[in-house]
Design a protein around this motif. Sequence first.
Motif, mmCIF file in Angstrom:
data_model
loop_
_atom_site.group_PDB
_atom_site.id
_atom_site.type_symbol
_atom_site.label_atom_id
_atom_site.label_comp_id
_atom_site.label_asym_id
_atom_site.label_seq_id
_atom_site.Cartn_x
_atom_site.Cartn_y
_atom_site.Cartn_z
ATOM 1 N N PHE A 142 0.840 -1.200 0.000
ATOM 2 C CA PHE A 142 0.000 0.000 0.000
ATOM 3 C C PHE A 142 0.876 1.252 0.000
ATOM 4 O O PHE A 142 0.626 2.200 -0.744
ATOM 5 C CB PHE A 142 -0.919 -0.003 1.227
ATOM 6 C CG PHE A 142 -1.769 1.221 1.346
ATOM 7 C CD1 PHE A 142 -2.917 1.363 0.584
ATOM 8 C CD2 PHE A 142 -1.421 2.247 2.213
ATOM 9 C CE1 PHE A 142 -3.709 2.495 0.681
ATOM 10 C CE2 PHE A 142 -2.200 3.377 2.324
ATOM 11 C CZ PHE A 142 -3.354 3.510 1.552
ATOM 12 N N VAL A 146 1.008 3.906 -3.180
ATOM 13 C CA VAL A 146 0.701 5.320 -2.945
ATOM 14 C C VAL A 146 1.919 6.178 -3.270
ATOM 15 O O VAL A 146 1.801 7.243 -3.898
ATOM 16 C CB VAL A 146 0.247 5.543 -1.487
ATOM 17 C CG1 VAL A 146 0.119 7.036 -1.193
ATOM 18 C CG2 VAL A 146 -1.080 4.838 -1.234
ATOM 19 N N TYR A 151 -2.029 4.531 -6.772
ATOM 20 C CA TYR A 151 -3.214 4.185 -5.984
ATOM 21 C C TYR A 151 -4.480 4.445 -6.794
ATOM 22 O O TYR A 151 -4.600 5.468 -7.475
ATOM 23 C CB TYR A 151 -3.237 5.009 -4.692
ATOM 24 C CG TYR A 151 -4.409 4.716 -3.791
ATOM 25 C CD1 TYR A 151 -4.526 3.479 -3.162
ATOM 26 C CD2 TYR A 151 -5.396 5.674 -3.568
ATOM 27 C CE1 TYR A 151 -5.603 3.208 -2.330
ATOM 28 C CE2 TYR A 151 -6.463 5.413 -2.731
ATOM 29 C CZ TYR A 151 -6.576 4.171 -2.125
ATOM 30 O OH TYR A 151 -7.643 3.902 -1.310
ATOM 31 N N ASN A 152 -5.416 3.494 -6.719
ATOM 32 C CA ASN A 152 -6.691 3.596 -7.431
ATOM 33 C C ASN A 152 -6.503 3.633 -8.946
ATOM 34 O O ASN A 152 -7.201 4.348 -9.659
ATOM 35 C CB ASN A 152 -7.474 4.835 -6.964
ATOM 36 C CG ASN A 152 -8.965 4.719 -7.250
ATOM 37 O OD1 ASN A 152 -9.582 3.698 -6.961
ATOM 38 N ND2 ASN A 152 -9.534 5.760 -7.841
ATOM 39 N N THR A 231 -8.020 -2.755 -0.870
ATOM 40 C CA THR A 231 -7.087 -1.812 -0.235
ATOM 41 C C THR A 231 -6.526 -0.797 -1.232
ATOM 42 O O THR A 231 -6.328 0.368 -0.878
ATOM 43 C CB THR A 231 -5.928 -2.582 0.417
ATOM 44 O OG1 THR A 231 -6.455 -3.566 1.305
ATOM 45 C CG2 THR A 231 -5.017 -1.647 1.183
ATOM 46 N N LEU A 232 -6.279 -1.219 -2.458
ATOM 47 C CA LEU A 232 -5.570 -0.377 -3.418
ATOM 48 C C LEU A 232 -6.496 0.398 -4.352
ATOM 49 O O LEU A 232 -6.034 1.041 -5.281
ATOM 50 C CB LEU A 232 -4.606 -1.232 -4.249
ATOM 51 C CG LEU A 232 -3.551 -1.996 -3.445
ATOM 52 C CD1 LEU A 232 -2.653 -2.789 -4.378
ATOM 53 C CD2 LEU A 232 -2.729 -1.049 -2.583
ATOM 54 N N THR A 233 -7.803 0.323 -4.116
ATOM 55 C CA THR A 233 -8.744 1.126 -4.892
ATOM 56 C C THR A 233 -9.640 1.906 -3.936
ATOM 57 O O THR A 233 -9.869 1.483 -2.796
ATOM 58 C CB THR A 233 -9.610 0.251 -5.817
ATOM 59 O OG1 THR A 233 -10.335 -0.711 -5.031
ATOM 60 C CG2 THR A 233 -8.751 -0.472 -6.843
ATOM 61 N N ARG A 234 -10.148 3.027 -4.426
ATOM 62 C CA ARG A 234 -10.949 3.889 -3.561
ATOM 63 C C ARG A 234 -12.336 4.145 -4.139
ATOM 64 O O ARG A 234 -13.331 4.111 -3.419
ATOM 65 C CB ARG A 234 -10.218 5.229 -3.352
ATOM 66 C CG ARG A 234 -10.964 6.211 -2.443
ATOM 67 C CD ARG A 234 -10.238 7.538 -2.321
ATOM 68 N NE ARG A 234 -10.252 8.291 -3.581
ATOM 69 C CZ ARG A 234 -9.216 8.433 -4.382
ATOM 70 N NH1 ARG A 234 -8.047 7.877 -4.057
ATOM 71 N NH2 ARG A 234 -9.301 9.124 -5.500
ATOM 72 N N THR A 235 -12.434 4.418 -5.432
ATOM 73 C CA THR A 235 -13.700 4.796 -6.047
ATOM 74 C C THR A 235 -14.391 3.579 -6.670
ATOM 75 O O THR A 235 -13.745 2.580 -7.023
ATOM 76 C CB THR A 235 -13.468 5.849 -7.145
ATOM 77 O OG1 THR A 235 -12.574 5.316 -8.128
ATOM 78 C CG2 THR A 235 -12.839 7.098 -6.536
ATOM 79 N N GLU A 236 -15.703 3.674 -6.826
ATOM 80 C CA GLU A 236 -16.470 2.555 -7.363
ATOM 81 C C GLU A 236 -16.116 2.251 -8.807
ATOM 82 O O GLU A 236 -16.255 1.113 -9.256
ATOM 83 C CB GLU A 236 -17.974 2.839 -7.243
ATOM 84 C CG GLU A 236 -18.499 2.725 -5.822
ATOM 85 C CD GLU A 236 -20.013 2.736 -5.775
ATOM 86 O OE1 GLU A 236 -20.629 2.993 -6.831
ATOM 87 O OE2 GLU A 236 -20.579 2.481 -4.697
ATOM 88 N N ARG A 239 -13.446 -0.469 -8.742
ATOM 89 C CA ARG A 239 -13.664 -1.707 -7.989
ATOM 90 C C ARG A 239 -13.810 -2.897 -8.936
ATOM 91 O O ARG A 239 -14.250 -2.755 -10.072
ATOM 92 C CB ARG A 239 -14.923 -1.588 -7.132
ATOM 93 C CG ARG A 239 -14.883 -0.460 -6.113
ATOM 94 C CD ARG A 239 -13.849 -0.681 -5.035
ATOM 95 N NE ARG A 239 -14.077 0.199 -3.878
ATOM 96 C CZ ARG A 239 -13.294 0.264 -2.833
ATOM 97 N NH1 ARG A 239 -12.213 -0.485 -2.759
ATOM 98 N NH2 ARG A 239 -13.569 1.080 -1.835
#
Length: 292
Positions: A142, A146, A151-152, A231-236, A239
């Motif tokens: 992670f 980052v 990330y993401n 863990t390594l994605t944030r937005t839908e 996903r």
Amino acid sequence: MATNEARPLAIRNSPREKKRRWLRVGAVLLLILGAAFAGGPILWMLSSSFKSNTEIFEYPPRLLTENFSLDAYFSILNDPTKVRFFINSYVVSIAVTLLTLFIAILASYAFSRFEFKGKRIINVVIVSVQAVPPITLLIPYFGLVVGFGLYNTYPGLILTYMVFTLPYAIIMMTGYFNTLPRELDEAVRVDGAGSWTALWRILVPIATPGIVSVGIYTFMIAWNEYLFALTLTRTEDMRTVPIGIQLLMGQHSYEWNEMMAMSILGSIPVVLLFLFFQRYFLGGLVSGSVKS
């Protein structure tokens, strides 16, 4: 003549033959129980995907529904956000599979055909990576993802997954290349071609079963991975399918029928790959595990 006819009958009725028959019957029963134990949840998942949430919890439970409905599937396929989960999984899994196979083929050919300084140490490192539980690497990866600004993003997921797929692929492909005679390489060099031609023109076509088996296994790992995708994605919009299934668990209610439907849709690619390439998959695993 009567004695000759009675003799096979006596053999069939001997204690040893009776014991063998009972052992075969027991083995068949165990296989049936194992198949029911493994296939029962899958049948229930498939059945639940055609029910409403209310009907899923009816008592006594029923495998076959009276109110057959495809609403759960239509709800998923008509929702751009949920369709995006599948697109992300396809992009990441296909990219991981292709890159892993390409690098593994080159590395495995080198390990199989050449002697170079540090070969044994590199082999130990590759095996050691396989022995490390992925969850212990979650925080370090992670931080790296980052730190590199990945990330993401697709590259962040792809590179992370390859850390876990490459060691297995290299080990299996090296074992498979070791089963191929070195005379094939020598014959190509006699004709004036180099190692690159020997690899891609001769060995890779012959090694198709091993490559297919490794490719299917790699695709399965990337397709089903949950922890690092979470863990390594944030937005839908980034996903993957496993996270999409988890997101159907709402704060106050669960969309059980949609969860089951998405699970069925998410299982289709792996099942189809295995059905179409089953012969290569099993043959590749056996050949890759034997060193000549």
